[in-house]
Write a protein that holds these residues in place. Structure first.
Motif, PDB file in Angstrom:
ATOM      1  N   THR A 180       4.857   9.258  -8.349  1.00 21.70           N
ATOM      2  CA  THR A 180       6.146   8.623  -8.004  1.00 21.70           C
ATOM      3  C   THR A 180       6.770   7.912  -9.221  1.00 21.70           C
ATOM      4  OG1 THR A 180       4.885   6.719  -7.284  1.00 21.70           O
ATOM      5  CG2 THR A 180       5.595   8.263  -5.571  1.00 21.70           C
ATOM      6  N   ARG A 181       6.091   7.977 -10.372  1.00 24.12           N
ATOM      7  CA  ARG A 181       6.744   7.406 -11.571  1.00 24.12           C
ATOM      8  C   ARG A 181       7.413   8.501 -12.396  1.00 24.12           C
ATOM      9  NH1 ARG A 181       0.938   5.017 -12.050  1.00 24.12           N
ATOM     10  NH2 ARG A 181       1.078   3.461 -10.399  1.00 24.12           N
ATOM     11  N   ARG A 238      13.720   9.847  -9.419  1.00 29.53           N
ATOM     12  CA  ARG A 238      14.395   9.142 -10.521  1.00 29.53           C
ATOM     13  C   ARG A 238      13.427   8.365 -11.396  1.00 29.53           C
ATOM     14  NH1 ARG A 238      19.250   5.956  -9.328  1.00 29.53           N
ATOM     15  NH2 ARG A 238      17.915   4.773  -7.930  1.00 29.53           N
ATOM     16  N   ASN A 264      12.910   4.652  -9.521  1.00 27.85           N
ATOM     17  CA  ASN A 264      12.489   4.633  -8.115  1.00 27.85           C
ATOM     18  C   ASN A 264      12.159   3.208  -7.693  1.00 27.85           C
ATOM     19  OD1 ASN A 264      12.708   7.428  -7.855  1.00 27.85           O
ATOM     20  ND2 ASN A 264      10.588   7.779  -8.524  1.00 27.85           N
ATOM     21  N   CYS A 265      11.689   2.415  -8.647  1.00 27.56           N
ATOM     22  CA  CYS A 265      11.351   1.013  -8.308  1.00 27.56           C
ATOM     23  C   CYS A 265      12.236   0.036  -9.080  1.00 27.56           C
ATOM     24  CB  CYS A 265       9.893   0.744  -8.629  1.00 27.56           C
ATOM     25  SG  CYS A 265       8.786   1.762  -7.653  1.00 27.56           S
ATOM     26  N   ASN A 279      15.202  -0.463  -9.986  1.00 30.99           N
ATOM     27  CA  ASN A 279      16.498   0.167  -9.697  1.00 30.99           C
ATOM     28  C   ASN A 279      17.668  -0.568 -10.356  1.00 30.99           C
ATOM     29  OD1 ASN A 279      17.773   2.169  -7.530  1.00 30.99           O
ATOM     30  ND2 ASN A 279      18.997   0.308  -7.626  1.00 30.99           N
ATOM     31  N   ARG A 312      11.023 -10.445  -8.155  1.00 29.72           N
ATOM     32  CA  ARG A 312      11.838  -9.290  -7.714  1.00 29.72           C
ATOM     33  C   ARG A 312      13.039  -9.044  -8.615  1.00 29.72           C
ATOM     34  NH1 ARG A 312       8.578  -6.352  -4.825  1.00 29.72           N
ATOM     35  NH2 ARG A 312       8.828  -6.501  -2.549  1.00 29.72           N
ATOM     36  N   LEU A 325      13.553  -5.257  -9.625  1.00 29.94           N
ATOM     37  CA  LEU A 325      13.042  -4.484  -8.473  1.00 29.94           C
ATOM     38  C   LEU A 325      13.982  -4.522  -7.276  1.00 29.94           C
ATOM     39  CD1 LEU A 325       9.323  -5.654  -8.720  1.00 29.94           C
ATOM     40  CD2 LEU A 325      10.154  -3.343  -9.120  1.00 29.94           C
ATOM     41  N   ARG A 326      14.777  -5.589  -7.144  1.00 25.35           N
ATOM     42  CA  ARG A 326      15.690  -5.690  -6.001  1.00 25.35           C
ATOM     43  C   ARG A 326      17.110  -6.057  -6.430  1.00 25.35           C
ATOM     44  NH1 ARG A 326      11.928  -3.615  -4.129  1.00 25.35           N
ATOM     45  NH2 ARG A 326      10.892  -3.849  -2.117  1.00 25.35           N
ATOM     46  N   ALA A 347      17.138   2.363  -4.714  1.00 28.24           N
ATOM     47  CA  ALA A 347      15.735   2.641  -4.377  1.00 28.24           C
ATOM     48  C   ALA A 347      14.943   1.346  -4.561  1.00 28.24           C
ATOM     49  CB  ALA A 347      15.181   3.732  -5.285  1.00 28.24           C
ATOM     50  N   GLY A 348      13.726   1.393  -4.177  1.00 28.08           N
ATOM     51  CA  GLY A 348      12.917   0.179  -4.351  1.00 28.08           C
ATOM     52  C   GLY A 348      11.465   0.459  -4.010  1.00 28.08           C
ATOM     53  N   SER A 349      10.562  -0.247  -4.712  1.00 26.14           N
ATOM     54  CA  SER A 349       9.130  -0.081  -4.425  1.00 26.14           C
ATOM     55  C   SER A 349       8.835  -0.716  -3.070  1.00 26.14           C
ATOM     56  CB  SER A 349       8.317  -0.792  -5.510  1.00 26.14           C
ATOM     57  OG  SER A 349       8.701  -2.161  -5.544  1.00 26.14           O
ATOM     58  N   LEU A 350       7.865  -0.175  -2.392  1.00 20.55           N
ATOM     59  CA  LEU A 350       7.529  -0.700  -1.064  1.00 20.55           C
ATOM     60  C   LEU A 350       6.406  -1.732  -1.153  1.00 20.55           C
ATOM     61  CD1 LEU A 350       7.682   2.625   1.001  1.00 20.55           C
ATOM     62  CD2 LEU A 350       9.411   0.836   0.798  1.00 20.55           C
ATOM     63  N   GLY A 351       5.426  -1.423  -1.996  1.00 20.46           N
ATOM     64  CA  GLY A 351       4.297  -2.348  -2.068  1.00 20.46           C
ATOM     65  C   GLY A 351       4.274  -3.078  -3.390  1.00 20.46           C
ATOM     66  N   SER A 363       3.111  -1.887  -6.183  1.00 19.15           N
ATOM     67  CA  SER A 363       3.453  -1.042  -7.340  1.00 19.15           C
ATOM     68  C   SER A 363       3.729   0.343  -6.799  1.00 19.15           C
ATOM     69  CB  SER A 363       2.249  -0.993  -8.306  1.00 19.15           C
ATOM     70  OG  SER A 363       1.488   0.176  -8.036  1.00 19.15           O
ATOM     71  N   PRO A 364       4.268   1.188  -7.618  1.00 15.58           N
ATOM     72  CA  PRO A 364       4.700   2.514  -7.129  1.00 15.58           C
ATOM     73  C   PRO A 364       3.582   3.277  -6.441  1.00 15.58           C
ATOM     74  CG  PRO A 364       5.357   2.199  -9.407  1.00 15.58           C
ATOM     75  CD  PRO A 364       4.444   1.058  -9.061  1.00 15.58           C
ATOM     76  N   GLY A 365       2.357   2.892  -6.780  1.00 11.69           N
ATOM     77  CA  GLY A 365       1.258   3.589  -6.114  1.00 11.69           C
ATOM     78  C   GLY A 365       1.324   3.387  -4.613  1.00 11.69           C
ATOM     79  N   PHE A 389       7.710   4.183  -2.641  1.00 12.09           N
ATOM     80  CA  PHE A 389       9.061   3.634  -2.824  1.00 12.09           C
ATOM     81  C   PHE A 389       9.950   4.301  -1.794  1.00 12.09           C
ATOM     82  CE2 PHE A 389      11.529   7.143  -4.585  1.00 12.09           C
ATOM     83  CZ  PHE A 389      10.546   8.051  -4.953  1.00 12.09           C
ATOM     84  N   ASN A 395      11.233  -2.231   5.297  1.00 10.31           N
ATOM     85  CA  ASN A 395      10.206  -1.833   4.318  1.00 10.31           C
ATOM     86  C   ASN A 395       9.067  -1.170   5.066  1.00 10.31           C
ATOM     87  OD1 ASN A 395       7.772  -1.941   2.779  1.00 10.31           O
ATOM     88  ND2 ASN A 395       8.803  -3.309   1.345  1.00 10.31           N
ATOM     89  N   THR A 398       5.314  -8.842  -2.182  1.00 11.36           N
ATOM     90  CA  THR A 398       4.291  -7.780  -2.242  1.00 11.36           C
ATOM     91  C   THR A 398       3.064  -8.190  -1.436  1.00 11.36           C
ATOM     92  OG1 THR A 398       3.451  -8.826  -4.228  1.00 11.36           O
ATOM     93  CG2 THR A 398       5.020  -7.020  -4.521  1.00 11.36           C
ATOM     94  N   SER A 440       6.083   7.420   0.336  1.00 14.17           N
ATOM     95  CA  SER A 440       7.403   7.263  -0.295  1.00 14.17           C
ATOM     96  C   SER A 440       8.398   8.119   0.481  1.00 14.17           C
ATOM     97  CB  SER A 440       7.360   7.746  -1.753  1.00 14.17           C
ATOM     98  OG  SER A 440       6.562   6.898  -2.528  1.00 14.17           O
TER      99      SER A 440
END
Lengths: 303, 680
Positions: free
Chosen positions: A274-275, A279, A283-284, A286, A297, A302-303, B160-164, B166-168, B171, B218, B275, B655
């Motif tokens: 996902t990296r 995008r 993706n994170c 943004n 954040r 991130l937000r 877009a945005g990460s959910l947790g 980190s991207p792992g 998102f 989220n 997070t 994701s």
């Protein structure tokens, strides 16, 4: 072979000696100048005529027997290449040097590079902004039928023409932006003759949502949009000069994910990292242009 | 007769039929409205003894409508009113499992791993740019001018945005509502003659956004998250410029000063989903962020032409960004997931000042040879953690030759030396401290660089109406002292063109472009336990250096033709073929983990072929028929979208992707007919 004595003025006061030969049947149709602003000013103020630009051209009028007719004192475009740029610009500046958008002509790069008014402008054709178009249009289908400004500028600026046609571009070849939306071709004190004092102040004229001010600023964004973007066009999305994640990693090296390499087996067909997919870093992260989100954040966009 | 107000122009009406094959037709319509529809153009002009009116309108009622009405009286003034719709289509038929698309509150029952059941929408925005200007010069040499415009932008954009943490942990793509209004007004007054010009300009621009926050579900924490959208802002600028000509030595002195202020007022979120899966307090030291940035600039330029053959220009530019926004300190609780590196978060206020002086000297050796030498110096001070001062020295030498009537040669060489003061030479306590890595990272926008630029342009006209053009540009940046980061970039660009004929009869033009662009960079992969952040250390499977060599190869061929086949029939043809190929080669330091050392062969690879042919037949002097056909084929391949999947991962850390920019291939055929009535 010499002007008819009973000829009448057709467009300007005193143009009979020219228009008795260069009449409506002539090709190219020089009399179409009557429909241009020069035609309008000539009729309104009576101070403009053919000799204002082409000179008295006595030798051109009295053609020596058995010889080719000499050119007028001053001709323009391809035919006038033997004259210096200053000589060809001189008659234009006689009237236009007082125009406010020509105030910085001497400070501009066009004057420095021997560009003259007739390189870009044509006087006889009632084209949009009197712009000279010497070559056929080469572009995808457009929904506009206007003659577009970039076709005049890219007669010389070939690198820019190539970038305007790239996958990711400002809507210039579609006719929604002109070169003069960003540049003042008549001269400016700023770099590359842009119309504003700096690149960022110019870009945020249209992209006002990026003006901020932001609690969390991204340093290269604050200094110069062109650090990451190529304003004319690029094969990479969002006019980026280099693809993410590589563009971001050129500055951001850190432990774990910023310092890792995202290679050919990380796409959807491989590890679906996902990296890299979609995008990539955005993706994170943004809000890379700046964020007003709180605490961590906002700090990491991130937000 | 000459005093009568005469009108002329044309009105065209027709129809366009489009047959396109595309899973997502957005790319075909990116900045255009290419659809089955009526088409029309209105082009009217009025000319009086001393005044004029021009009206132009096209694509009326379409997403790319353009209307332009201007007029004036010579020597008195002029006006203009315009309406320009600019559409930007990015993806049609995008998807999201969230509900409430178009609003700033996106809910939904999650997880939902069945994209077929998701909601569909378009990533697309439309700008309605309505504006005008009026200029009065009846009391010349004084003039007064006012410009106004309102730009409304509406639609949906991607956020877009990460959910947790980190991207792992996934998102998610989401559509946020765009409802922007930018109102600009400027007034300028001044004095302008051939020997002196002075102008004072006041500009005010207000940007407002109906939605300053986006609330969304989220999926990872099953909680409500928040993204902050662009804030309202106000931009005010006052500037003065002037010019004095016919000074001694044929000199012209030009100058400009400006003061601008950007400000806004944003409520700081007092809590936000973190997070840790909770919504803890963010604990800012103030409730509102009163952003304020002042830009001050001053420029001066002295152009001199002491002799017919010698011209010089000395210039000075000063630029100051004074960031008067407050520093905000957040002290969220430990373990809240909102701290910065386990401590308070303190925002950085970035200022910078730039001083630039330069000199150009042009000398005309004779009528056919001119040489221009230039020196440009920039001294930039900035508040930044890595480089606080940068000095640029740029030397240019240009030569122009037109000795041969049919050949004009322009050659340019430019050398840039950039040296910056590096602050992080002592970062970090030891190689086990991640901060230690900063000793070696040099960011290319400010790092030391030696740049060489060569440019050669030839224009050859061996015969009347036959022109050949060549332009070659080679530009290389060598980032001298960079250990980690971009180490080199190089552009090799060659542009050929050939054209024959008279534009008023038959003219054909061919161009061919070839571009090779390279970016080389070196990086450090460092793990977390225990890491070695010293790039000089021997490689291990978890801590090693690696390099990336980015290559872009761009090719384009274009053909254009204008032909007055008969006195009544005119043909225009155009064909363009473009191919771009992006690749990345990786190499890992021996001893490092090279399991993934697999090159990327498709970084924004695109092939585009377009063809269009238009015929215009004049039935009479007043009536014309136009018929046209256009073909376009676009193919795109990129590692980030090929074999696209709307979901990646499983369970809570899934994701959720939207299909943004993923299905852009299209093939289209366009036919159109237009009837035009001309009147004189």
């Amino acid at each position: 072979d010499s002007p008819k004595s009973d000829a009448e003025d057709l467009v300007f006061k005193g143009d009979a000696k020219c228009t008795s030969c260069h009449d409506a049947e002539d090709s190219p149709e020089l009399l179409r100048i009557s429909k241009t602003h020069h035609g309008g000013v000539g009729r309104a103020q009576g101070k403009l005529s053919c000799v204002s630009c082409h000179g008295e051209s006595d030798r051109h009028l009295k053609k020596p027997d058995g010889q080719e007719r000499p050119k007028p004192d001053r001709v323009f475009g391809h035919k006038g290449a033997y004259l210096s740029a200053d000589e060809r610009s001189k008659p234009c500046l006689e009237c236009h040097a007082g125009d406010r958008h020509l105030a910085f002509w001497e400070s501009g790069r066009h004057k420095k590079n021997d560009v003259s008014c007739d390189n870009c402008h044509t006087m006889h054709e009632p084209a949009r902004s009197q712009l000279r178009k010497e070559n056929p249009t080469i572009s995808p289908y457009t929904t506009t039928s206007r003659q577009l400004q970039y076709e005049t500028c890219t007669q010389c600026h070939k690198q820019i023409r190539s970038q305007l046609l790239k996958t990711s571009h400002h809507p210039i070849i579609e006719g929604k932006l002109d070169c003069s939306s960003c540049h003042n071709p008549h001269g400016a004190l700023s770099h590359a003759m842009i119309k504003e004092e700096s690149v960022n102040q110019l870009c945020t004229t249209c992209h006002a949502d990026k003006r901020g001010p932001f609690m969390n600023e991204h340093p290269p964004v604050e200094e110069n949009c062109l650090t990451c973007h190529n304003s004319h066009g690029s094969s990479h999305g969002k006019l980026l000069s280099e693809r993410a994640p590589n563009l971001c990693q050129d500055c951001h090296d850190w432990s774990r994910h910023p310092g890792s390499y995202y290679s050919g087996n990380q796409g959807f067909a491989g590890a679906q990292n996902t990296r890299l997919v979609a995008r990539s870093c955005l993706n994170c992260h943004n809000q890379v242009h700046g964020s007003n989100a709180p605490a961590m954040r906002g700090k990491f966009f991130l937000r | 007769e000459a005093d009568k107000f005469s009108t002329y122009g044309s009105v065209s009406v027709g129809y366009r039929a489009v047959n396109d094959h595309a899973q997502d037709g957005a790319r075909l319509n990116e900045y255009r409205d290419v659809s089955d529809s009526a088409i029309g153009v209105i082009d009217l002009h009025g000319r009086g003894k001393g005044n004029y009116l021009d009206f132009y309108g096209e694509n009326l009622g379409r997403d790319d409508m353009f209307v332009d009405f201007k007029g004036g009286a010579y020597g008195i003034g002029k006006f203009r009113i315009y309406l320009d719709d600019i559409v930007h289509n990015v993806s049609f038929g995008a998807r999201t499992p969230l509900t409430g698309v178009g609003s700033n509150n996106l809910g939904g029952t999650l997880p939902n791993l069945v994209p077929a059941t998701w909601n569909s929408f378009d990533f697309s925005t439309k700008r309605k740019n309505f504006g005008g200007m009026a200029e009065y010069s009846g009391f010349a040499p004084w003039y007064l001018r006012a410009d106004f415009s309102e730009v409304r932008e509406d639609g949906l954009k991607l956020i877009a945005g990460s959910l947790g943490t980190s991207p792992g942990q996934g998102f998610s793509d989401k559509p946020f509502p765009v409802s922007y209004v930018t109102r600009n007004f400027s007034v300028e007054g001044g004095y302008s003659t051939k020997t002196a010009q002075f102008g004072l300009n006041l500009l005010h621009s207000r940007f407002s956004n109906d939605n300053e926050l986006l609330m969304w579900r989220n999926q990872n924490f099953d909680g409500q998250d928040t993204s902050v959208l662009p804030p309202d802002n106000e931009y005010t600028k006052i500037s003065a410029n002037g010019m004095l000509k016919q000074l001694p030595l044929g000199s012209t002195l030009s100058g400009r000063v400006s003061y601008s202020r950007t400000k806004n007022n944003v409520d700081i979120l007092q809590s936000i989903l973190s997070t840790g899966g909770t919504t803890p307090a963010t604990s800012p030291d103030r409730n509102t962020f009163d952003g304020k940035v002042v830009h001050r600039t001053a420029s001066a330029s002295l152009y001199s032409n002491p002799t017919k053959d010698l011209d010089t220009r000395v210039y000075w530019n000063w630029y100051d960004k004074d960031n008067r926004s407050p520093v905000v300190t957040f002290t969220p609780a430990g373990g809240s997931g909102l701290q910065c590196g386990g401590a308070a978060c303190v925002t950085e206020v970035l200022d910078y000042r730039k001083n630039n002086i330069g000199l150009d000297v042009g000398y005309r050796i004779n009528g056919h040879n001119r040489v221009v030498a230039g020196f440009d110096y920039v001294d930039l001070h900035r508040d930044r953690v890595d480089f606080d001062e940068t000095k640029d020295k740029k030397y240019t030498l240009e030569f122009r030759n037109t000795s041969l009537d049919e050949l004009s040669v322009r050659a340019k060489y430019q050398r840039l030396n950039r040296r910056s003061h590096f602050l992080e030479g002592g970062a970090g306590t030891s190689a086990a401290d991640v901060e230690y890595l900063n000793r070696f990272i040099a960011r290319f926008d400010a790092s030391n660089v030696d740049q060489d630029l060569f440019k050669l342009a030839l224009d050859y006209t061996p015969a009347k109406l036959l022109d050949f053009g060549f332009e070659g540009i080679v530009k290389e940046n060598r980032y001298k002292d960079t250990v980690l980061g971009r180490t080199k970039d190089r552009r090799e660009e060659f542009y050929l063109s050939a054209a024959y004929g008279d534009i008023n009869a038959f003219r054909i033009m061919l161009f061919a472009d070839v571009e090779f662009i390279k970016y080389d960079s070196t990086h450090r992969n460092a793990s977390a336990a225990p890491p070695t952040f010293d790039p000089g250390a021997p490689a291990t499977l978890t801590d090693y250096n690696w390099t990336a060599n980015n290559r872009d190869r761009n090719y384009a061929i274009g053909l254009g033709m204008d032909w007055k086949a008969t006195s009544r029939l005119k043909l225009n043809g155009s064909a363009v073929w473009e191919k771009t190929k992006g690749t990345v080669d990786f190499s890992v330091q021996p001893g490092g983990n090279n399991a993934n050392e697999v090159p990327i062969g498709n970084f924004d690879n695109a092939t585009k072929s377009t063809f269009s042919l238009k015929g215009t037949y004049a039935l009479t002097k007043q009536v014309e028929l136009t018929a046209g056909y256009a073909f376009e084929r676009f193919r795109f391949s990129d590692i980030a979208v090929d074999n696209y999947a709307y979901t990646v991962g499983a369970g809570n850390t899934t994701s959720y992707l939207s299909g943004y920019n993923a299905f852009t291939n299209y093939t289209t055929n366009i036919v159109y007919m237009l009837g035009t009535l001309r009147f004189e």
